[in-house]
Scaffold this motif. Structure first.
Motif, mmCIF file in Angstrom:
data_model
loop_
_atom_site.group_PDB
_atom_site.id
_atom_site.type_symbol
_atom_site.label_atom_id
_atom_site.label_comp_id
_atom_site.label_asym_id
_atom_site.label_seq_id
_atom_site.Cartn_x
_atom_site.Cartn_y
_atom_site.Cartn_z
ATOM 1 N N VAL A 1 0.846 -1.186 0.000
ATOM 2 C CA VAL A 1 0.000 0.000 0.000
ATOM 3 C C VAL A 1 0.887 1.244 0.000
ATOM 4 N N ASN A 2 0.547 2.208 -0.837
ATOM 5 C CA ASN A 2 1.314 3.457 -0.940
ATOM 6 C C ASN A 2 0.442 4.624 -0.489
ATOM 7 N N LYS A 3 0.803 5.228 0.655
ATOM 8 C CA LYS A 3 0.058 6.354 1.213
ATOM 9 C C LYS A 3 0.890 7.627 1.114
ATOM 10 N N GLN A 4 0.218 8.753 0.848
ATOM 11 C CA GLN A 4 0.928 10.023 0.755
ATOM 12 C C GLN A 4 1.278 10.576 2.135
ATOM 13 N N ASN B 1 1.377 -8.048 3.644
ATOM 14 C CA ASN B 1 1.357 -6.672 3.148
ATOM 15 C C ASN B 1 2.267 -5.757 3.940
ATOM 16 N N ILE B 2 2.655 -4.665 3.289
ATOM 17 C CA ILE B 2 3.402 -3.593 3.920
ATOM 18 C C ILE B 2 2.799 -2.272 3.443
ATOM 19 N N CYS B 3 3.209 -1.165 4.065
ATOM 20 C CA CYS B 3 2.688 0.143 3.675
ATOM 21 C C CYS B 3 3.807 1.174 3.718
ATOM 22 N N THR B 4 3.922 1.988 2.657
ATOM 23 C CA THR B 4 4.853 3.119 2.623
ATOM 24 C C THR B 4 4.077 4.413 2.845
ATOM 25 N N HIS C 1 -0.806 -3.804 11.897
ATOM 26 C CA HIS C 1 0.321 -4.416 12.595
ATOM 27 C C HIS C 1 1.451 -4.865 11.673
ATOM 28 N N ASN C 2 1.379 -4.478 10.426
ATOM 29 C CA ASN C 2 2.402 -4.894 9.466
ATOM 30 C C ASN C 2 3.479 -3.824 9.323
ATOM 31 N N PRO C 3 4.544 -4.119 8.563
ATOM 32 C CA PRO C 3 5.631 -3.139 8.424
ATOM 33 C C PRO C 3 5.164 -1.832 7.791
ATOM 34 N N LEU C 4 5.657 -0.731 8.347
ATOM 35 C CA LEU C 4 5.443 0.602 7.810
ATOM 36 C C LEU C 4 6.792 1.128 7.340
#
Length: 383
Positions: free
Chosen positions: A99-102, A121-124, A154-157
């Motif tokens: 997931v890509n968040k601004q 999943n991970i999120c940036t 709870h996944n990597p950020l």
């Protein structure tokens, strides 16, 4: 691996969207399969069309946080949309969802959907300044909702700067799962730089002796295009042959045009529409002038550095960047003393060369993809 990149769908021309193109391209070069998911809103058409040359594109109905009346609160409570997103993503059968968040508060429903999808999943997150820090309206409530959603994820950020990593860890009160992977850009071919420079200057009506400053970005308050104009006026007092280009448009375009017209500087300061030949424009310029109020790790700056173009960055912003002032970039100060370096071509060339070397060592998109690949494998092991 098959990686599904999910965009928070705020637009096609910001650094966060360009990041998806660069990451997708670099991952495919490393042998992975990439898929882009984005909203079916028309503002995402440009990104979707560009990404289609890299991998599959999936579009579905989705409203970005800032299209919702209740902003992040509405996004957080978007339970019906969450289920639809989770099913759409599972149907693609990726090995991992990214997931890509601004920023902190956009795409909170995407985080919920990522959990519901049961996919690794991970999120940036590119910008980690809180609503309180930015003095936004209803900041306490907005920060409360964003913090709650991020704590429930709870996944990597991933952040793109070390100080942004520290900001995020402090915001959610958990540093163990917050990683830092810097953005990366292509390494431009400099072998034909002089040829490209001369040709592009001729196209733009720029003389060989003009001192050309360029900026690339959306014309929005964060990027401070009107401050760019104020800096241009100060530079012109000292360097009458200076010329200025801004590539991009946005909410402040009309104010920009009015200022330029009122000062009768139409032949000196120009605003160019978004275009695909930015690397050649960077090679035609002498200095990249960046005066944004706040950033993550701007791809526009890294691209300029890749083109060996010396960057002049507002001093407060440069203090947050991983660049050495005076060696890899110039600090734009209010007293104007920084302009002395503009009279020293040897100094400018040295800064351009040092910044190019820095990109080669730390900020290529190949290095970015390698770091994400390692995090993907770690996430898969824990799934």
């Amino acid at each position: 691996m098959k990686i599904l990149l999910a965009s928070s769908s705020s637009g096609s021309r910001g650094g966060g969207e360009l990041y998806l193109l660069y990451l997708g391209r670099a991952l495919t070069q490393r042998g992975h399969t990439v898929v882009l998911w984005a909203s079916d809103h028309s503002r995402m058409d440009e990104l979707a069309n560009s990404f289609s040359g890299i991998g599959e594109v999936i579009r579905s109905p989705y409203r970005n946080t800032y299209d919702l009346r209740g902003r992040s609160i509405s996004s957080y409570l978007n339970l019906r949309g969450v289920g639809h997103l989770a099913r759409t993503w599972r149907k693609s059968r990726p090995d991992l969802l990214h997931v890509n968040k601004q920023n902190l508060e956009d795409g909170l429903d995407l985080l919920h959907a990522a959990r519901r999808s049961h996919l690794p999943n991970i999120c940036t997150i590119h910008l980690t300044q809180s609503a309180g820090y930015l003095k936004a309206r209803l900041a306490p409530a907005r920060d409360f909702v964003a913090r709650r959603a991020l704590r429930n994820y709870h996944n990597p950020l991933v952040t793109v700067l070390e100080n942004r990593r520290q900001d995020l860890a402090s915001f959610i009160g958990d540093s163990a799962r917050v990683h830092m992977i810097p953005n990366g850009v292509p390494l431009y071919d400099l072998a034909r730089r002089s040829v490209v420079r001369n040709a592009r200057r001729e196209d733009l009506g720029l003389g060989p002796d003009d001192l050309v400053f360029i900026a690339v970005g959306r014309m929005v308050p964060q990027k401070r295009p009107l401050e760019f104009l104020a800096r241009a006026a100060a530079i012109l007092e000292r360097f009458p042959r200076a010329k200025f280009l801004w590539v991009g448009d946005g909410a402040l375009s009309e104010s920009w045009d009015e200022w330029v017209s009122a000062h009768h500087l139409e032949k000196i300061i120009r605003r160019l529409p978004w275009r695909n030949d930015v690397p050649s424009l960077l090679m035609a310029a002498d200095v990249f002038l960046h005066v944004a109020e706040f950033e993550g790790l701007p791809l526009a700056i890294l691209e300029a550095m890749s083109a060996a173009l010396p960057c002049a960055i507002s001093a407060p912003l440069l203090a947050e960047m991983p660049f050495h002032p005076g060696r890899e970039a110039l600090a734009v100060t209010n007293d104007g003393t920084w302009m002395a370096a503009l009279e020293n071509q040897e100094k400018l060339d040295a800064i351009g060369a040092a910044s190019r070397q820095l990109v080669e060592q730390k900020y290529s998109y190949a290095s970015m993809a390698e770091a994400y690949e390692a995090l993907y494998r770690e996430a898969l092991k824990k799934a």
